[in-house]
Design a protein around this motif. Sequence first.
Motif, PDB file in Angstrom:
ATOM      1  N   MET C   1       0.984  -0.994  -0.095  1.00  0.00           N
ATOM      2  CA  MET C   1       0.132   0.253   0.290  1.00  0.00           C
ATOM      3  C   MET C   1       0.602   0.958  -0.556  1.00  0.00           C
ATOM      4  SD  MET C   1      -2.603   0.455   2.673  1.00  0.00           S
ATOM      5  CE  MET C   1      -1.900  -0.877   3.775  1.00  0.00           C
ATOM      6  N   GLN C   2       0.802   1.960  -1.332  1.00  0.00           N
ATOM      7  CA  GLN C   2       1.789   2.971  -1.311  1.00  0.00           C
ATOM      8  C   GLN C   2       0.803   4.618  -0.508  1.00  0.00           C
ATOM      9  OE1 GLN C   2       3.777   2.774  -4.972  1.00  0.00           O
ATOM     10  NE2 GLN C   2       4.265   1.015  -4.708  1.00  0.00           N
ATOM     11  N   GLY C   3       1.852   4.956   1.107  1.00  0.00           N
ATOM     12  CA  GLY C   3       1.345   6.805   1.141  1.00  0.00           C
ATOM     13  C   GLY C   3       0.038   5.728   1.517  1.00  0.00           C
ATOM     14  N   GLY C   4      -0.260   7.771   1.612  1.00  0.00           N
ATOM     15  CA  GLY C   4      -2.178   7.478   1.818  1.00  0.00           C
ATOM     16  C   GLY C   4      -2.805   8.297   1.061  1.00  0.00           C
ATOM     17  N   ARG C   5      -1.887   9.203   0.215  1.00  0.00           N
ATOM     18  CA  ARG C   5      -2.396   9.715  -0.293  1.00  0.00           C
ATOM     19  C   ARG C   5      -1.946   9.019  -1.943  1.00  0.00           C
ATOM     20  NH1 ARG C   5      -0.837  16.589  -1.442  1.00  0.00           N
ATOM     21  NH2 ARG C   5      -1.011  16.106  -3.694  1.00  0.00           N
ATOM     22  N   ARG C   6      -2.585   9.213  -3.018  1.00  0.00           N
ATOM     23  CA  ARG C   6      -2.959   8.886  -4.201  1.00  0.00           C
ATOM     24  C   ARG C   6      -1.293   9.909  -5.062  1.00  0.00           C
ATOM     25  NH1 ARG C   6      -4.334   4.009  -5.592  1.00  0.00           N
ATOM     26  NH2 ARG C   6      -4.167   4.075  -7.917  1.00  0.00           N
ATOM     27  N   VAL C   7      -0.973   9.351  -5.736  1.00  0.00           N
ATOM     28  CA  VAL C   7      -0.127   9.504  -6.278  1.00  0.00           C
ATOM     29  C   VAL C   7      -0.144   9.137  -8.315  1.00  0.00           C
ATOM     30  CG1 VAL C   7       2.480   9.535  -6.998  1.00  0.00           C
ATOM     31  CG2 VAL C   7       2.000  10.213  -5.283  1.00  0.00           C
ATOM     32  N   SER C   8       0.290   9.992  -8.934  1.00  0.00           N
ATOM     33  CA  SER C   8      -0.118   9.736 -10.069  1.00  0.00           C
ATOM     34  C   SER C   8       1.636  10.274 -10.669  1.00  0.00           C
ATOM     35  CB  SER C   8      -1.533   9.866 -10.569  1.00  0.00           C
ATOM     36  OG  SER C   8      -1.878  10.349 -11.489  1.00  0.00           O
ATOM     37  N   LEU C   9       2.042  10.353 -11.931  1.00  0.00           N
ATOM     38  CA  LEU C   9       2.746  11.120 -13.203  1.00  0.00           C
ATOM     39  C   LEU C   9       2.776  10.653 -14.134  1.00  0.00           C
ATOM     40  CD1 LEU C   9       6.038  10.382 -10.319  1.00  0.00           C
ATOM     41  CD2 LEU C   9       4.309  12.588 -11.010  1.00  0.00           C
ATOM     42  N   LEU C  10       2.759  11.583 -15.083  1.00  0.00           N
ATOM     43  CA  LEU C  10       2.913  10.570 -16.456  1.00  0.00           C
ATOM     44  C   LEU C  10       4.091  10.209 -16.787  1.00  0.00           C
ATOM     45  CD1 LEU C  10       0.936  13.978 -17.987  1.00  0.00           C
ATOM     46  CD2 LEU C  10      -0.154  11.823 -16.929  1.00  0.00           C
ATOM     47  N   LEU C  11       4.593   9.703 -17.446  1.00  0.00           N
ATOM     48  CA  LEU C  11       5.586   9.288 -18.321  1.00  0.00           C
ATOM     49  C   LEU C  11       6.472  10.350 -18.686  1.00  0.00           C
ATOM     50  CD1 LEU C  11       4.969   6.302 -19.919  1.00  0.00           C
ATOM     51  CD2 LEU C  11       5.360   5.964 -17.509  1.00  0.00           C
ATOM     52  N   GLY C  12       5.953  11.584 -18.722  1.00  0.00           N
ATOM     53  CA  GLY C  12       7.046  12.869 -19.448  1.00  0.00           C
ATOM     54  C   GLY C  12       6.677  13.594 -18.355  1.00  0.00           C
ATOM     55  N   ASN C  13       6.231  14.280 -17.433  1.00  0.00           N
ATOM     56  CA  ASN C  13       7.152  13.691 -15.759  1.00  0.00           C
ATOM     57  C   ASN C  13       8.143  13.682 -15.811  1.00  0.00           C
ATOM     58  OD1 ASN C  13       3.593  14.247 -14.717  1.00  0.00           O
ATOM     59  ND2 ASN C  13       4.200  15.934 -16.113  1.00  0.00           N
ATOM     60  N   ILE C  14       7.941  11.969 -15.426  1.00  0.00           N
ATOM     61  CA  ILE C  14       9.257  11.576 -15.088  1.00  0.00           C
ATOM     62  C   ILE C  14      10.868  11.914 -16.292  1.00  0.00           C
ATOM     63  CG2 ILE C  14      10.709   9.394 -14.526  1.00  0.00           C
ATOM     64  CD1 ILE C  14       7.265   8.200 -13.554  1.00  0.00           C
ATOM     65  N   VAL C  15      10.794  11.487 -17.373  1.00  0.00           N
ATOM     66  CA  VAL C  15      11.431  11.433 -18.381  1.00  0.00           C
ATOM     67  C   VAL C  15      11.789  13.694 -18.173  1.00  0.00           C
ATOM     68  CG1 VAL C  15      11.764   9.989 -19.768  1.00  0.00           C
ATOM     69  CG2 VAL C  15      10.408  11.758 -20.466  1.00  0.00           C
ATOM     70  N   ASP C  16      10.853  14.248 -18.107  1.00  0.00           N
ATOM     71  CA  ASP C  16      11.506  15.877 -18.094  1.00  0.00           C
ATOM     72  C   ASP C  16      12.519  16.055 -16.359  1.00  0.00           C
ATOM     73  OD1 ASP C  16       9.852  16.231 -20.387  1.00  0.00           O
ATOM     74  OD2 ASP C  16       8.658  16.955 -19.639  1.00  0.00           O
ATOM     75  N   ALA C  17      12.007  14.895 -15.599  1.00  0.00           N
ATOM     76  CA  ALA C  17      12.689  15.473 -14.236  1.00  0.00           C
ATOM     77  C   ALA C  17      14.118  14.718 -13.855  1.00  0.00           C
ATOM     78  CB  ALA C  17      11.735  15.320 -12.764  1.00  0.00           C
ATOM     79  N   LEU C  18      13.386  12.975 -14.230  1.00  0.00           N
ATOM     80  CA  LEU C  18      15.075  12.304 -14.075  1.00  0.00           C
ATOM     81  C   LEU C  18      15.622  12.199 -15.641  1.00  0.00           C
ATOM     82  CD1 LEU C  18      12.757   9.758 -11.996  1.00  0.00           C
ATOM     83  CD2 LEU C  18      14.270  12.233 -11.228  1.00  0.00           C
ATOM     84  N   GLY C  19      15.735  12.862 -16.506  1.00  0.00           N
ATOM     85  CA  GLY C  19      16.367  12.094 -17.873  1.00  0.00           C
ATOM     86  C   GLY C  19      15.970  10.605 -18.114  1.00  0.00           C
ATOM     87  N   GLY C  20      16.216  10.257 -19.142  1.00  0.00           N
ATOM     88  CA  GLY C  20      16.816   9.122 -19.655  1.00  0.00           C
ATOM     89  C   GLY C  20      15.852   9.794 -20.747  1.00  0.00           C
ATOM     90  N   SER C  21      15.741   8.041 -21.496  1.00  0.00           N
ATOM     91  CA  SER C  21      14.944   8.623 -23.303  1.00  0.00           C
ATOM     92  C   SER C  21      13.355   7.775 -22.721  1.00  0.00           C
ATOM     93  CB  SER C  21      15.768   8.309 -24.167  1.00  0.00           C
ATOM     94  OG  SER C  21      15.248   7.044 -24.572  1.00  0.00           O
ATOM     95  N   LEU C  22      12.465   7.691 -23.447  1.00  0.00           N
ATOM     96  CA  LEU C  22      11.354   6.728 -23.358  1.00  0.00           C
ATOM     97  C   LEU C  22      10.892   6.966 -24.665  1.00  0.00           C
ATOM     98  CD1 LEU C  22       8.826   6.041 -21.994  1.00  0.00           C
ATOM     99  CD2 LEU C  22       7.623   9.085 -22.966  1.00  0.00           C
ATOM    100  N   GLU C  23      11.107   5.476 -24.693  1.00  0.00           N
ATOM    101  CA  GLU C  23      10.853   4.647 -25.707  1.00  0.00           C
ATOM    102  C   GLU C  23       9.362   3.677 -26.642  1.00  0.00           C
ATOM    103  OE1 GLU C  23      14.706   4.041 -28.019  1.00  0.00           O
ATOM    104  OE2 GLU C  23      15.626   5.104 -26.853  1.00  0.00           O
ATOM    105  N   GLY C  24       8.901   3.893 -27.141  1.00  0.00           N
ATOM    106  CA  GLY C  24       8.338   3.284 -27.493  1.00  0.00           C
ATOM    107  C   GLY C  24       6.420   2.596 -26.511  1.00  0.00           C
ATOM    108  N   GLY C  25       6.459   4.786 -26.212  1.00  0.00           N
ATOM    109  CA  GLY C  25       5.316   5.017 -25.253  1.00  0.00           C
ATOM    110  C   GLY C  25       4.845   6.483 -25.264  1.00  0.00           C
ATOM    111  N   LEU C  26       4.019   7.196 -24.820  1.00  0.00           N
ATOM    112  CA  LEU C  26       3.449   8.279 -25.165  1.00  0.00           C
ATOM    113  C   LEU C  26       3.494   9.141 -23.939  1.00  0.00           C
ATOM    114  CD1 LEU C  26      -0.205   7.759 -26.704  1.00  0.00           C
ATOM    115  CD2 LEU C  26       1.595   7.928 -27.657  1.00  0.00           C
ATOM    116  N   ARG C  27       4.166  10.063 -23.883  1.00  0.00           N
ATOM    117  CA  ARG C  27       4.654  11.757 -22.748  1.00  0.00           C
ATOM    118  C   ARG C  27       3.415  11.251 -21.643  1.00  0.00           C
ATOM    119  NH1 ARG C  27       8.452  14.485 -22.383  1.00  0.00           N
ATOM    120  NH2 ARG C  27       6.345  16.263 -20.960  1.00  0.00           N
TER     121      ARG C  27
END
Lengths: 332, 332, 332
Positions: C1-27
């Motif tokens: 069970m992760q946290g009390g508060r629901r978290v959701s992120l877009l793949l685009g948010n993740i690579v914007d924040a952390l770098g790396g290259s998103l491939e084969g999927g949508l931001r």
Amino acid sequence: MQGGRRVSLLLGNIVDALGGSLEGGLRDTEVVRIAPLESAGPGDISFLSHPRYQQQLAASRAACVIVAPAMREPALARGACIVTDNPYAYFARVTQLWRQQEGRAPVLGVHPSAVVDEGAVVHPSASVGPLCVVERGAHIGAGTVLKSRVTVGADCHVGARCILHAGVVIGADGFGFAPQAGEWIKIEQLGAVRIGDDVEIGANTCIDRGALQDTVIEDGVKLDNLVQIGHNVRIGKHSAMAGCVGVAGSATIGAHCTVGGGAIVLGHLELADNVHISAATVVTRSLTKPGQYTGMFPIDDNVRWEKNAATLKQLHSLRERIKALEQALKAA
Amino acid sequence: MQGGRRVSLLLGNIVDALGGSLEGGLRDTEVVRIAPLESAGPGDISFLSHPRYQQQLAASRAACVIVAPAMREPALARGACIVTDNPYAYFARVTQLWRQQEGRAPVLGVHPSAVVDEGAVVHPSASVGPLCVVERGAHIGAGTVLKSRVTVGADCHVGARCILHAGVVIGADGFGFAPQAGEWIKIEQLGAVRIGDDVEIGANTCIDRGALQDTVIEDGVKLDNLVQIGHNVRIGKHSAMAGCVGVAGSATIGAHCTVGGGAIVLGHLELADNVHISAATVVTRSLTKPGQYTGMFPIDDNVRWEKNAATLKQLHSLRERIKALEQALKAA
Amino acid sequence: MQGGRRVSLLLGNIVDALGGSLEGGLRDTEVVRIAPLESAGPGDISFLSHPRYQQQLAASRAACVIVAPAMREPALARGACIVTDNPYAYFARVTQLWRQQEGRAPVLGVHPSAVVDEGAVVHPSASVGPLCVVERGAHIGAGTVLKSRVTVGADCHVGARCILHAGVVIGADGFGFAPQAGEWIKIEQLGAVRIGDDVEIGANTCIDRGALQDTVIEDGVKLDNLVQIGHNVRIGKHSAMAGCVGVAGSATIGAHCTVGGGAIVLGHLELADNVHISAATVVTRSLTKPGQYTGMFPIDDNVRWEKNAATLKQLHSLRERIKALEQALKAA
């Protein structure tokens, strides 16, 4: 010295409350103490947990002895007894009766010095002792007792009728780091801890929250003091661990297991139900069959230990020398 | 870095307070630090605890060195010294003098954040630190210091001049359960803990209350941090245990014993006076003779360890093969 | 069970924040959980830390998998991926992003229930949790978090961005006593503890103050729960120790070392940089070369262990018998 307040019970009160058959004695005989056979005096109740202590039975001055049916005759030859199938469990229940008589039940509710987040849920029949910390989203079940200075971290769940002794820490971060360029990157521990019902956790013991899922302690588990349970561990029902045990992350331990004091269970292993680990043993592989497992260096006089330990460092080559001897003898 | 407040003492003050004979130096020489021989500078006092460090003595820049009578000549050849029978104990007393000079004695009385039951007795000359818990019927003796966050449970007795470091838990329930039908029945722990005078107990160490009688720690015992003492244990006078030791229930340990770090003593054993257990050793039987006892697997390069450990699992059969060889050779 | 508060992120948010290259999927693909490959569902992000789990990669239902460049092809054959040099460290940073999104950063400043001496210095960006004790002269650095019930003793220094988990005790007295006439004379511990930046210290872990100089924990060190660090120890940068480790006084441990759970390091030893100690191993001598070192008795079925352990106590004499056999055969 038992308690601050003097307790006395009549033998009749005891069998009325706990069952068993009082024989060779009077219901209104008063007992004022529970004592081992060898030190029991004429005001005491005692118990015979195993036939091998039968000699102590004969010599005991106890007012009454709790015995199994097979010991009924020798017990009656001595005096009053309570006959019951499991004398040791019966003795345990007598101690519980004693504690009740002392009138020292934990105070229900939250001690004013405790720090309980308003987003935590504490059952009205639970007791949160002095200087405890219960963080947001945590849940403390019915009848559960947190002794002094216990921390239950965010979102962790403690079931009903649990006892957490002083200094316990539930839900500190698991030990998770990713190496990068010689440094450690923290892996935030996003899981929590879920503790079932009737669990007892000893003083200063720590149970870490899971990395992605929860660390789980099932119903009836008993952990002694200064035990370390890593993240994502699962401990099955009614397993028990003695003091100073360490269980590394993601180990899965079955039901009805016991782990002796100071033993270490490495991470990502599985222990089947009814596995018993001796004290100070290091579990380095999964154990799929019930049984008793041991690995400890036998204690010895220091001088002999030194000789044997030095030889141990050549053990593999000794084996080669034995092989060579066998071949030479065969060839001769 | 020693203390926040600068301390300085004249050599004359030191010998006036502690005895010993100051030779080859002046009473009004000031020292501002206590330091080991090799790092001591011209404002420091140092000590020579053992003749084997005599070479360091000659090279030391200390203002004054505490030495035994046998080291008087080489010490004088270098400069000022204090001659005393037991230089290490004298050094200990100098550290105590230093601490007094710092003016940092623990504050007497109970810190306002501590939770002390009104049925507890705290001697007026004792110090109960911040966020401690002292339960009903507990007794804290004269001059005893509870550092921060210590719990002393109901009816437990702590003698005079003891020091209990942060996080200590005295009087949590012993680990006692009776098995019945695959579950554990709690044995209420009706005894308490009795701690003598001049006992020091390290941070986060736990001493459990007894099941029927008391757990007893005699005068002058010293326990390091994170030590676990099970219920009904008795530890004799002036015994000392290093960090992470575990002593299981009902073990009886004599006087003047020492137990090395991480050692485990199993339950219901007896150790005679003057028994010394090496670090990480598991005591699996009673030890009736004084002496040093050891049982630990010798550390090795991992590759060699793997070979020797694998062979160890065949050790019994190797012995059989040696026997067979001996018989074959005899027959030949 | 992760946290009390629901978290959701877009793949685009993740690579914007952390770098790396998103491939084969949508931001704008949304992920709501981080999960291991085998349990990940279609709303989850997962990671492949090692090529040996490639089979789990193919079968995983995760929305996106973090992979190394060498795994790019098999990952793309399955669906979306983020390609990065160190997928495990990237995963660690995703957990940090998750924690931030939960909006559960520790509250800055000192919790009203904490007891902080007016002579202590707490950086305004630090967080001192409930029921902590910070003594006079102590220093808590920028961004450092003390969870609940932590003690930082007088004059101890904790650097920036450290995390001290519940129950930690920094700066209790080291275990120092001089023997005299069968008793122990206390050596006052006049040093303090100095902890560098980015250090994490697990629940109920203890680090003792030095006797004359300071105990030193360098930058980036990570200690798990219930670890004991004796006085005057020095631990080099980025070393890590698992739960229940004990390090005795004056040991010096290099940088980038690791020590497995339950291991014991004896006092006054030196470990070079990059020394790795296996779990439950006792370090009895200095280790001057990098490498993996082990010493533990291999676990076995109890019956076999008993036979081998009994034989072990005769090992030295077995070696003598092998020697005798060799000589006899030579003579024959």
